[in-house]
Motif scaffolding. Structure first.
Motif, PDB file in Angstrom:
ATOM      1  N   GLN A 259       4.106  -8.109  -2.697  1.00 23.17           N
ATOM      2  CA  GLN A 259       3.067  -8.827  -3.425  1.00 23.17           C
ATOM      3  C   GLN A 259       1.695  -8.193  -3.199  1.00 23.17           C
ATOM      4  N   GLN A 260       1.459  -7.768  -1.963  1.00 24.32           N
ATOM      5  CA  GLN A 260       0.180  -7.132  -1.664  1.00 24.32           C
ATOM      6  C   GLN A 260       0.051  -5.796  -2.393  1.00 24.32           C
ATOM      7  N   MET A 261       1.133  -5.044  -2.467  1.00 23.91           N
ATOM      8  CA  MET A 261       1.108  -3.757  -3.169  1.00 23.91           C
ATOM      9  C   MET A 261       0.760  -3.946  -4.643  1.00 23.91           C
ATOM     10  N   ILE A 262       1.318  -4.990  -5.257  1.00 21.91           N
ATOM     11  CA  ILE A 262       1.031  -5.250  -6.667  1.00 21.91           C
ATOM     12  C   ILE A 262      -0.403  -5.735  -6.842  1.00 21.91           C
ATOM     13  N   ARG A 263      -0.878  -6.563  -5.914  1.00 22.96           N
ATOM     14  CA  ARG A 263      -2.268  -7.056  -6.016  1.00 22.96           C
ATOM     15  C   ARG A 263      -3.264  -5.907  -5.959  1.00 22.96           C
ATOM     16  N   GLU A 264      -2.898  -4.839  -5.294  1.00 21.83           N
ATOM     17  CA  GLU A 264      -3.794  -3.686  -5.225  1.00 21.83           C
ATOM     18  C   GLU A 264      -4.038  -3.079  -6.609  1.00 21.83           C
TER      19      GLU A 264
END
Length: 659
Positions: A259-264
């Protein structure tokens, strides 16, 4: 002159082969953790240096000279000029000897130059040990391998950051990671801190980075992810780095890290202030203001567009970004996404995220854009329908596209060619079950039905025909093809559980018979007759279909002329199919069972329930006169056995009905 021409020809051929090999390597979709040991497993010709970029260029020139020397030696060794004059032959041999001597001197100088550079002798020692460590055909003992690993580490630990970016030396470190202990791997990760982005963008270093992710601990992976944080958008636009990000997302990241990778990809704000946005969904992020939604949408679309241009359309992390984009995109942005993807739409549907994107786009696009999507999927029909996620996209096409003639014309030829395989395939049969019974909970779980209903609702704004009308039109086009396939392959299809289930839904179906033309109704009758014939023969034989529970269920449904509604707990008889039920029961008894083997069918536990179905279907009907006449003659000979539940049920029915 002839020798020089031949050498030039050989060098040209080698250059073409090298270029071809480079192109093939660049197209590989996924980095293998064993790539260092398999894909690049040729022996090294010369040790790599640890010098500057200028020295690397000198090495490349030296290698070219060395290759030319080898080629020249080989050429001259194979034969000389075919001129018969001895004087010219002598001149050529003398020339060859001089050339060979020069090349030997060049190779000697090359070795001396490399060994004199910084760490040259050390690298030579490391590679000598590595050649022993990487042996696979005759595995070396664990103790000896551990000793070799320790020796390689002692020689390389002070210069490991220089080794990892070299072609051959990087492979040494990869092997070291593979065979080292957990503590040693942690040491290697610590030694490479600050170099992970460089490794990810290196043609050779990326393999080492993937090996560190594969063999490393959770702590090591977190260290690598933390260092790459903030660089993912840039890596996705890089030819080498995109593969590392994909493997990191698919294979090694936890759900929270994903999820954090996509939020980036949303923008720099979400990359810099990572901890402040944990658990934030894209819908909540866009609720705060229209401007924020516009910025996030623009950043996502930019990343998607750049990645597609780089050939990363099939990457799952990109599909995840697309899924978030379509959740917030307006109609204009959907059009832009279709424009970007229409030529590579087929690369979406093999992942759960990509399938959801494909289904959403199909539901939201207009007729013209759907036509583009259909054309892009046409050449991938078989793979699309057999894929777990691709079949969902195909079903969405079936219930969203108004132009049913186009759908049948586009996909029909490939479907007919592979129909036999589709009908017995776990995923391949689902689109056709949808045409037969709709979104029946027997074949589609509640979650899938909920997703399909969401797409149906989205399509109401873009589709003109009623939902049921599209299904009936397609059923009318595909039903005759189903029947023809079953008629030609009924023996093989009946031997499969899934195949029997499909035939049952095809035949015990009022809608199917209703959409058939008169000529196809005769085809329907031929299929029913062919299925009945398969049950003819000695039921004591092991390969008789009556010994398959799924075959018995099909036969029972044909005899009863209806199906059991498990949801409402009641039997639903057919109203429009004239050749099933009582008519089929009478014909089946007259042609397959008679007075000579009726008792055998009753006393056999596998076939006794078929006789129960005949009893219930023919009871009180004039068509059952022959059956009940023969039954009365043998009913006293029926064996009562606890293992034969069908026979016990039959006797109980006889007593209740007073037969």
């Amino acid at each position: 002159m002839v020798s020089m021409a031949k050498r030039n020809k050989q060098n040209g051929k080698r250059s073409f082969e090298a270029e071809k090999s480079t192109l093939q390597t660049a197209k590989k979709p996924r980095i293998s953790v064993d790539s260092s040991d398999e894909e690049y497993d040729e022996p090294m010709k010369a040790p790599s240096d640890l010098g500057s970029e200028d020295e690397d260029e000198l090495d490349e020139l030296d290698d070219v000279d060395e290759q030319e020397a080898d080629g020249s030696d080989q050429e001259e060794g194979e034969g000389g000029l075919e001129d018969s004059e001895g004087e010219e032959e002598g001149d050529v041999k003398e020339q060859d000897n001089d050339t060979e001597g020069k090349h030997k001197e060049q190779r000697k100088l090359l070795r001396e130059r490399k060994q004199s550079r910084k760490g040259g002798t050390q690298v030579q020692q490391i590679k000598s040990l590595w050649e022993k460590l990487r042996v696979k055909n005759a595995p070396i003992p664990r103790a000896e391998r551990q000793e070799l690993s320790d020796q390689v580490w002692e020689l390389s630990k002070d210069c490991i950051s220089d080794l990892v970016l070299k072609h051959d030396a990087s492979r040494v470190v990869q092997t070291l990671v593979k065979y080292s202990s957990k503590e040693r791997r942690e040491q290697i990760v610590d030694a490479l801190k600050g170099k992970f982005y460089l490794l990810a963008t290196s043609a050779y270093g990326k393999y080492l980075l993937v090996k560190l992710l594969h063999y490393g601990s959770r702590k090591s992976r977190q260290t690598i992810i933390d260092e790459l944080h903030g660089c993912l958008r840039k890596l996705m636009r890089h030819r080498e780095g995109a593969y590392v990000v994909e493997d990191l997302y698919v294979l090694y990241a936890s759900n929270e890290q994903k999820q954090q990778m996509i939020r980036e990809f949303w923008g720099s704000e979400y990359a810099v202030f990572r901890d402040d946005h944990q658990g934030l969904t894209i819908e909540k992020a866009c609720e705060s203001s229209v401007e924020k939604r516009t910025i996030i949408s623009k950043n996502l679309l930019g990343t998607i567009s750049a990645s597609v241009e780089k050939g990363s359309t099939g990457f799952q992390i990109l599909h995840a970004a697309m899924r978030q984009f379509v959740h917030i995109a307006n109609d204009k942005e959907i059009e832009e996404l279709i424009e970007i993807l229409h030529e590579s739409f087929a690369e979406l549907v093999h992942t759960p995220e990509g399938s959801e994107v494909a289904c959403t786009l199909i539901a939201r696009t207009n007729a013209k854009e759907r036509k583009q999507i259909i054309r892009s999927l046409r050449d991938h029909t078989e793979a699309l329908i057999k894929n777990e996620y691709g079949t969902a996209a195909f079903i969405t096409l079936l219930f969203c596209v108004d132009d049913t003639v186009l759908v049948h014309k586009t996909f029909g030829p490939s479907i007919r060619e592979n129909m036999k395989e589709f009908l017995v395939h776990k995923y391949g049969r689902r689109p056709f079950l949808y045409l037969l019974v709709g979104l029946d909970s027997k074949y589609f779980n509640p979650h899938v039905i909920g997703e399909f209903n969401k797409y149906i609702k989205l399509s109401e704004a873009t589709s003109k025909k009623p939902f049921l009308q599209r299904r009936h039109e397609l059923l009318g086009k595909f039903a005759p093809e189903f029947l023809q396939t079953v008629l030609e392959n009924y023996s093989g299809i009946l031997s499969e559980n899934l195949g029997c289930q499909f035939i049952s839904e095809l035949l015990v179906n009022d809608e199917v018979y209703e959409v058939l033309k008169e000529k196809d109704q005769q085809l329907f009758q031929d299929v029913v007759d062919s299925i009945a014939i398969t049950f003819k023969g000695d039921i004591t034989e092991e390969d008789h279909p009556i010994h398959h529970p799924f075959s018995v269920r099909l036969l029972k449904a044909l005899i009863q002329g209806g199906k059991w509604n498990n949801k409402e707990k009641r039997f639903e008889p057919l109203e429009k199919v004239p050749c099933l039920g009582v008519k089929f029961a009478q014909k089946f008894y007259d042609e397959i069972i008679d007075s000579s083997n009726l008792l055998d069918w009753i006393n056999n536990p596998d076939s006794s329930f078929t006789i129960v179905a005949l009893f219930e279907s023919l009871l009180g009907k004039k068509e059952g006169k022959q059956f009940f006449g023969d039954f009365k003659k043998i009913k006293n000979k029926i064996q009562t056995d606890d293992s034969n539940k069908g026979a016990n049920l039959l006797l109980r029915l006889v007593k209740e009905k007073g037969v």
